[in-house]
Write a protein that holds these residues in place. Structure first.
Motif, PDB file in Angstrom:
ATOM      1  N   UNK A  70       0.811  -1.225   0.000  1.00 10.88           N
ATOM      2  CA  UNK A  70       0.000   0.000   0.000  1.00 10.88           C
ATOM      3  C   UNK A  70       0.838   1.265   0.000  1.00 10.88           C
ATOM      4  N   UNK A  71       2.057   1.183   0.525  1.00 12.19           N
ATOM      5  CA  UNK A  71       2.968   2.321   0.566  1.00 12.19           C
ATOM      6  C   UNK A  71       4.386   1.805   0.751  1.00 12.19           C
ATOM      7  N   UNK A  72       5.360   2.556   0.288  1.00  5.18           N
ATOM      8  CA  UNK A  72       6.764   2.223   0.523  1.00  5.18           C
ATOM      9  C   UNK A  72       7.217   3.006   1.753  1.00  5.18           C
ATOM     10  N   UNK A  73       6.680   2.564   2.901  1.00  8.39           N
ATOM     11  CA  UNK A  73       6.929   3.260   4.152  1.00  8.39           C
ATOM     12  C   UNK A  73       8.220   2.841   4.819  1.00  8.39           C
ATOM     13  N   UNK A  74       8.372   3.267   6.051  1.00  6.40           N
ATOM     14  CA  UNK A  74       9.568   2.949   6.813  1.00  6.40           C
ATOM     15  C   UNK A  74       9.556   1.486   7.253  1.00  6.40           C
ATOM     16  N   UNK A  75      10.747   0.976   7.559  1.00  3.45           N
ATOM     17  CA  UNK A  75      10.847  -0.418   7.982  1.00  3.45           C
ATOM     18  C   UNK A  75      10.480  -0.594   9.454  1.00  3.45           C
ATOM     19  N   UNK A  76      10.673   0.458  10.246  1.00  3.68           N
ATOM     20  CA  UNK A  76      10.429   0.349  11.694  1.00  3.68           C
ATOM     21  C   UNK A  76      10.326   1.754  12.273  1.00  3.68           C
ATOM     22  N   UNK A  77       9.762   1.887  13.486  1.00  3.93           N
ATOM     23  CA  UNK A  77       9.630   3.213  14.092  1.00  3.93           C
ATOM     24  C   UNK A  77      10.962   3.945  14.252  1.00  3.93           C
ATOM     25  N   UNK A  78      12.036   3.224  14.569  1.00  5.07           N
ATOM     26  CA  UNK A  78      13.328   3.878  14.751  1.00  5.07           C
ATOM     27  C   UNK A  78      13.796   4.563  13.479  1.00  5.07           C
ATOM     28  N   UNK A  79      13.556   3.941  12.326  1.00  6.24           N
ATOM     29  CA  UNK A  79      13.934   4.567  11.063  1.00  6.24           C
ATOM     30  C   UNK A  79      13.121   5.835  10.824  1.00  6.24           C
ATOM     31  N   UNK A  80      11.831   5.780  11.130  1.00  2.00           N
ATOM     32  CA  UNK A  80      10.983   6.965  10.959  1.00  2.00           C
ATOM     33  C   UNK A  80      11.454   8.098  11.860  1.00  2.00           C
ATOM     34  N   UNK A  81      11.756   7.798  13.115  1.00  2.07           N
ATOM     35  CA  UNK A  81      12.219   8.825  14.037  1.00  2.07           C
ATOM     36  C   UNK A  81      13.553   9.408  13.593  1.00  2.07           C
ATOM     37  N   UNK A  82      14.435   8.581  13.071  1.00  2.00           N
ATOM     38  CA  UNK A  82      15.733   9.077  12.602  1.00  2.00           C
ATOM     39  C   UNK A  82      15.545  10.081  11.472  1.00  2.00           C
ATOM     40  N   UNK A  83      14.697   9.766  10.507  1.00  2.00           N
ATOM     41  CA  UNK A  83      14.468  10.693   9.402  1.00  2.00           C
ATOM     42  C   UNK A  83      13.747  11.948   9.890  1.00  2.00           C
ATOM     43  N   UNK A  84      12.865  11.781  10.851  1.00  2.00           N
ATOM     44  CA  UNK A  84      12.154  12.919  11.420  1.00  2.00           C
ATOM     45  C   UNK A  84      13.121  13.930  12.024  1.00  2.00           C
ATOM     46  N   UNK A  85      14.224  13.423  12.596  1.00  2.00           N
ATOM     47  CA  UNK A  85      15.181  14.307  13.252  1.00  2.00           C
ATOM     48  C   UNK A  85      16.502  14.412  12.480  1.00  2.00           C
ATOM     49  N   UNK A  86      16.437  14.137  11.175  1.00  2.00           N
ATOM     50  CA  UNK A  86      17.519  14.418  10.231  1.00  2.00           C
ATOM     51  C   UNK A  86      18.830  13.714  10.607  1.00  2.00           C
ATOM     52  N   UNK A  87      18.699  12.461  10.996  1.00  2.00           N
ATOM     53  CA  UNK A  87      19.870  11.705  11.402  1.00  2.00           C
ATOM     54  C   UNK A  87      19.694  10.243  11.025  1.00  2.00           C
ATOM     55  N   UNK A  88      20.388   9.351  11.693  1.00  2.00           N
ATOM     56  CA  UNK A  88      20.303   7.920  11.402  1.00  2.00           C
ATOM     57  C   UNK A  88      19.871   7.163  12.658  1.00  2.00           C
ATOM     58  N   UNK A  89      19.351   5.942  12.489  1.00  2.00           N
ATOM     59  CA  UNK A  89      19.017   5.133  13.669  1.00  2.00           C
ATOM     60  C   UNK A  89      20.217   4.939  14.586  1.00  2.00           C
TER      61      UNK A  89
END
Length: 337
Positions: free
Chosen positions: A128-147
């Motif tokens: 349905x979407x090419x989303x993030x693999x896990x919450x940690x990856x989403x948070x890393x991109x949200x804060x302009x960094x890496x897991x």
């Protein structure tokens, strides 16, 4: 040496330390520890539109390029270093601390997540979407960094869940007052990427191959933003010349055509891939007058400026989203060596 330089410059801190309550991170094996002066400079530069790439508290080519851009706009020697004059200029923005403690809410952790995300285009097309693999990856991109950096900032941090608080690079925007006429899903993407609503107005863009950056200029030819970029390869060289932006497509689907990819696998077929931050073009596609070329996001922000592209201009998703707010269709784009 850096602390002595700060004292000599009369600068109480463009940063020296994170928030007092933050635990002291342990550097991964083989890497230097986080340098808080560098991280402080990175979050300030990021907030000013001179993207240092991944915010990680360490030196690198993206930080050097960002410092040169900042120095140029301040009339300083473009050393690309945190020298005395540059620290003095950054001092004005010292109120933005290098890290911030954030309590997670359900929206920040909302999926869906797909782990592992399939690499085969036909398998991706069924999602349905090419989303993030896990919450940690989403948070890393949200804060302009890496897991990895988030783990380093929060040693022994524990479970990621609503109500839990963690330390992040302080890239929170000053305003989320986005235009009322933008699509709700694009508004959510901007929120998820901590992209501020207040962006400078760009008139034209220059993509510089030698510097590995994309520069945004206003109508008076003043540099107002700069982003690290990946561009071209030996198979798909950067098409030097002047082009125009035709369309700005947010949260785009992607028409995968194996005929356009030299590294496509035998048997790959044309297919339409769903939108998502982990899609081939990330969260936005700025279509150019040069056929099959565009400026877009990426699922791998840590590789920007370090790997080649299929000819297009790749930016970190948060930088591509910022560019989409700065520039309008019809704007001129110059590709130069």
């Amino acid at each position: 040496m850096r602390k002595k330089l700060l004292v000599a410059a009369g600068i109480a801190a463009i940063a020296i330390a994170p928030l007092a309550a933050a635990p002291e991170p342990a550097a991964p094996k083989g890497k230097p520890p986080i340098d808080w002066t560098i991280m402080h400079a990175q979050v300030i530069l990021d907030s000013l539109g001179f993207s240092p790439g991944i915010v990680d508290g360490r030196d690198g080519q993206s930080l050097t390029a960002a410092l040169k851009a900042f120095q140029l706009t301040r009339g300083l020697k473009t050393s690309g270093e945190l020298d005395r004059a540059t620290l003095g200029a950054l001092h004005e923005y010292r109120a933005r601390r290098p890290t911030t403690r954030v309590t997670l809410d359900p929206a920040m952790l909302q999926g869906p997540f797909f782990n592992p995300l399939p690499k085969d285009p036909e398998a991706q097309a069924k999602l349905p979407t090419l989303g993030y693999t896990r919450p940690l990856e989403k948070l890393a991109e949200m804060f302009h960094t890496t897991p990895e950096i988030l783990v380093e900032l929060n040693p022994g941090g524990g479970e990621i869940a609503p109500g839990r608080a963690f330390f992040f690079p302080n890239v929170l925007p000053e305003s989320r007052d986005y235009p009322l006429d933008i699509k709700p899903e694009w508004r959510q993407t901007l929120t998820d990427l901590n992209v501020g609503a207040r962006q400078p107005t760009g008139d034209h863009v220059v993509v510089d191959k030698s510097e590995k950056v994309l520069k945004v200029f206003d109508a008076d030819d003043k540099l107002v933003a700069q982003f690290s970029a990946s561009m071209g390869s030996q198979h798909d060289p950067l098409p030097i010349g002047t082009w125009k932006i035709n369309v700005v497509d947010t949260n785009p689907k992607f028409h995968f055509n194996p005929d356009l990819f030299w590294d496509a696998k035998p048997g790959d077929e044309k297919t339409l891939l769903p939108a998502g931050p982990n899609g081939p073009v990330g969260v936005v596609w700025l279509d150019l007058s040069k056929e099959h070329y565009g400026i877009h996001g990426t699922p791998e922000p840590q590789n920007i400026g370090r790997t080649q592209s299929h000819g297009c201009i790749r930016l970190a998703n948060w930088d591509a989203a910022r560019l989409a707010l700065m520039i309008k269709p019809g704007a001129e784009v110059v590709f130069q060596e």
